[in-house]
Design a protein around this motif. Structure first.
Motif, PDB file in Angstrom:
ATOM      1  N   PHE A  41       0.830  -1.213   0.000  1.00  0.00           N
ATOM      2  CA  PHE A  41       0.000   0.000   0.000  1.00  0.00           C
ATOM      3  C   PHE A  41       0.863   1.261   0.000  1.00  0.00           C
ATOM      4  CE2 PHE A  41      -2.116   3.359   2.470  1.00  0.00           C
ATOM      5  CZ  PHE A  41      -3.201   3.596   1.643  1.00  0.00           C
ATOM      6  N   LEU A  42       1.872   1.302   0.864  1.00  0.00           N
ATOM      7  CA  LEU A  42       2.740   2.472   0.916  1.00  0.00           C
ATOM      8  C   LEU A  42       3.515   2.651  -0.386  1.00  0.00           C
ATOM      9  CD1 LEU A  42       4.172   2.275   4.561  1.00  0.00           C
ATOM     10  CD2 LEU A  42       2.511   3.904   3.653  1.00  0.00           C
ATOM     11  N   VAL A 114       4.821  10.873   9.381  1.00  0.00           N
ATOM     12  CA  VAL A 114       6.055  11.630   9.178  1.00  0.00           C
ATOM     13  C   VAL A 114       6.838  11.068   7.996  1.00  0.00           C
ATOM     14  CG1 VAL A 114       8.278  12.249  10.195  1.00  0.00           C
ATOM     15  CG2 VAL A 114       6.212  12.363  11.576  1.00  0.00           C
ATOM     16  N   PHE A 115       6.883   9.744   7.881  1.00  0.00           N
ATOM     17  CA  PHE A 115       7.581   9.125   6.747  1.00  0.00           C
ATOM     18  C   PHE A 115       6.957   9.531   5.417  1.00  0.00           C
ATOM     19  CE2 PHE A 115       7.606   5.304   3.884  1.00  0.00           C
ATOM     20  CZ  PHE A 115       8.890   5.515   3.385  1.00  0.00           C
ATOM     21  N   VAL A 116       5.632   9.501   5.342  1.00  0.00           N
ATOM     22  CA  VAL A 116       4.952   9.938   4.122  1.00  0.00           C
ATOM     23  C   VAL A 116       5.251  11.409   3.857  1.00  0.00           C
ATOM     24  CG1 VAL A 116       2.697  10.320   3.046  1.00  0.00           C
ATOM     25  CG2 VAL A 116       3.121   8.219   4.325  1.00  0.00           C
ATOM     26  N   SER A 122      10.377  15.242  -0.551  1.00  0.00           N
ATOM     27  CA  SER A 122      11.389  14.933  -1.564  1.00  0.00           C
ATOM     28  C   SER A 122      10.873  15.154  -2.973  1.00  0.00           C
ATOM     29  CB  SER A 122      11.861  13.483  -1.409  1.00  0.00           C
ATOM     30  OG  SER A 122      10.849  12.566  -1.813  1.00  0.00           O
ATOM     31  N   ALA A 123       9.541  15.068  -3.144  1.00  0.00           N
ATOM     32  CA  ALA A 123       8.975  15.198  -4.482  1.00  0.00           C
ATOM     33  C   ALA A 123       8.425  16.592  -4.766  1.00  0.00           C
ATOM     34  CB  ALA A 123       7.853  14.169  -4.668  1.00  0.00           C
ATOM     35  N   LYS A 124       7.955  17.286  -3.741  1.00  0.00           N
ATOM     36  CA  LYS A 124       7.224  18.523  -4.011  1.00  0.00           C
ATOM     37  C   LYS A 124       7.886  19.802  -3.528  1.00  0.00           C
ATOM     38  CE  LYS A 124       2.537  17.025  -4.859  1.00  0.00           C
ATOM     39  NZ  LYS A 124       1.113  17.351  -4.683  1.00  0.00           N
ATOM     40  N   VAL A 125       8.792  19.702  -2.567  1.00  0.00           N
ATOM     41  CA  VAL A 125       9.436  20.911  -2.060  1.00  0.00           C
ATOM     42  C   VAL A 125      10.613  21.256  -2.967  1.00  0.00           C
ATOM     43  CG1 VAL A 125      10.636  21.972  -0.115  1.00  0.00           C
ATOM     44  CG2 VAL A 125       8.738  20.388   0.291  1.00  0.00           C
ATOM     45  N   ASP A 126      10.629  22.475  -3.459  1.00  0.00           N
ATOM     46  CA  ASP A 126      11.690  22.917  -4.361  1.00  0.00           C
ATOM     47  C   ASP A 126      12.833  23.553  -3.573  1.00  0.00           C
ATOM     48  OD1 ASP A 126      10.321  22.133  -6.681  1.00  0.00           O
ATOM     49  OD2 ASP A 126       9.143  23.982  -6.668  1.00  0.00           O
ATOM     50  N   PHE A 127      14.038  23.014  -3.760  1.00  0.00           N
ATOM     51  CA  PHE A 127      15.237  23.564  -3.137  1.00  0.00           C
ATOM     52  C   PHE A 127      16.165  24.097  -4.222  1.00  0.00           C
ATOM     53  CE2 PHE A 127      13.579  21.003   0.232  1.00  0.00           C
ATOM     54  CZ  PHE A 127      14.046  21.569   1.413  1.00  0.00           C
ATOM     55  N   ALA A 128      17.126  24.908  -3.791  1.00  0.00           N
ATOM     56  CA  ALA A 128      18.054  25.501  -4.762  1.00  0.00           C
ATOM     57  C   ALA A 128      18.887  24.432  -5.458  1.00  0.00           C
ATOM     58  CB  ALA A 128      18.957  26.517  -4.065  1.00  0.00           C
ATOM     59  N   ILE A 195      15.431   8.474   2.348  1.00  0.00           N
ATOM     60  CA  ILE A 195      14.101   7.890   2.244  1.00  0.00           C
ATOM     61  C   ILE A 195      14.121   6.430   2.685  1.00  0.00           C
ATOM     62  CG2 ILE A 195      12.218   7.314   0.664  1.00  0.00           C
ATOM     63  CD1 ILE A 195      12.505  10.289   1.165  1.00  0.00           C
ATOM     64  N   PHE A 196      15.142   5.697   2.250  1.00  0.00           N
ATOM     65  CA  PHE A 196      15.253   4.294   2.645  1.00  0.00           C
ATOM     66  C   PHE A 196      15.473   4.160   4.151  1.00  0.00           C
ATOM     67  CE2 PHE A 196      16.820   3.435  -1.876  1.00  0.00           C
ATOM     68  CZ  PHE A 196      15.568   3.014  -2.294  1.00  0.00           C
ATOM     69  N   PHE A 197      16.279   5.037   4.728  1.00  0.00           N
ATOM     70  CA  PHE A 197      16.518   5.002   6.171  1.00  0.00           C
ATOM     71  C   PHE A 197      15.218   5.239   6.929  1.00  0.00           C
ATOM     72  CE2 PHE A 197      17.360   7.251  10.141  1.00  0.00           C
ATOM     73  CZ  PHE A 197      18.247   6.399  10.768  1.00  0.00           C
ATOM     74  N   ALA A 198      14.481   6.277   6.541  1.00  0.00           N
ATOM     75  CA  ALA A 198      13.209   6.581   7.202  1.00  0.00           C
ATOM     76  C   ALA A 198      12.206   5.450   7.015  1.00  0.00           C
ATOM     77  CB  ALA A 198      12.639   7.893   6.665  1.00  0.00           C
ATOM     78  N   GLY A 199      12.186   4.850   5.819  1.00  0.00           N
ATOM     79  CA  GLY A 199      11.289   3.725   5.569  1.00  0.00           C
ATOM     80  C   GLY A 199      11.620   2.524   6.425  1.00  0.00           C
ATOM     81  N   GLY A 200      12.920   2.257   6.602  1.00  0.00           N
ATOM     82  CA  GLY A 200      13.323   1.140   7.451  1.00  0.00           C
ATOM     83  C   GLY A 200      12.906   1.343   8.898  1.00  0.00           C
TER      84      GLY A 200
END
Length: 225
Positions: A41-42, A114-116, A122-128, A195-200
């Motif tokens: 699902f995730l 928080v993980f989501v 990572s996908a929507k926030v725009d950084f320099a 992302i992998f660390f947070a997912g784990g």
């Protein structure tokens, strides 16, 4: 005195997830199935987010599902989630350090949220640049561990999972299975290990909570008997 001797005692290895199940092997299977479907699902939700923002690109011939996700992604993520969720409580028992920090479902649900949110950022926030994004996500991921885990085993497993998952991703991209837009860490994005660390950490917390819930079920059943 005889009545006290006849009272059932709690076994060292807590048993069933469902009170009617007494086999430890079946207990592990049930937990694994639950973790697998949570991971599927995730994966569908998070992968859809990445594709919509053109962070991850799959060849047109493998985009077959209604969620625009390659068919193999959800099963792979589900399998990984089951392994991670079963590994965390197993490691706790092996080290003799039962995890007791914030052991309630409300805390686990906040960890998932928080993980989501980290994946969403990572996908929507725009950084320099990708370096700023990577540092921000690294801080958020470590903050997730500190807020919902704080165990040495959890941190170590999270690092190991991030390393192995990033290595597998590099190999998949190298072989043309899929690709990332604007890669800056060999073939992938530099923030991917975060992302992998947070997912784990997240799946580990779910796995620990399922294992603890099983202990509560068998304890209550023993008292009733």
């Amino acid at each position: 005195m005889a009545e006290n001797d006849a009272m059932p005692t709690l076994p060292k290895k807590c048993g069933p997830y469902i009170s009617s199940v007494t086999s430890r092997g079946m207990n592990l299977v049930i937990r694994g199935v639950v973790l697998f479907f949570i991971g599927v699902f995730l994966a569908l939700v998070l992968n859809l987010l990445q594709i919509q923002r053109n962070v991850t690109l799959f060849p047109p011939d493998v985009i077959t599902s209604i969620f625009s996700s390659a068919w193999w992604v959800p099963p792979c993520c589900g399998t990984a989630s089951a392994v991670i969720g079963l590994l965390y409580p197993c490691m706790d028992r092996h080290l003799g350090e039962p995890h007791k920090f914030k052991r309630e479902w409300s805390s686990v649900m906040r960890c998932v949220a928080v993980f989501v949110g980290i994946n969403h950022a990572s996908a929507k926030v725009d950084f320099a640049n990708n370096i700023q994004l990577s540092l921000t996500l690294a801080a958020l991921s470590i903050g997730l561990w500190w807020t919902f885990d704080r165990s040495r085993s959890g941190f170590g497993l999270g690092i190991g999972i991030a390393f192995l998952a990033t290595l597998v991703s590099q190999l998949l991209v190298y072989n043309g299975v899929y690709q990332y837009t604007s890669p800056d860490f060999l073939y992938v994005r530099s923030w991917l290990p975060c992302i992998f660390f947070a997912g784990g950490i997240t799946m580990g917390n779910i796995g620990r909570q399922l294992a603890m819930y099983e202990c509560k079920v068998i304890a209550e059943k023993s008292h009733e008997d």
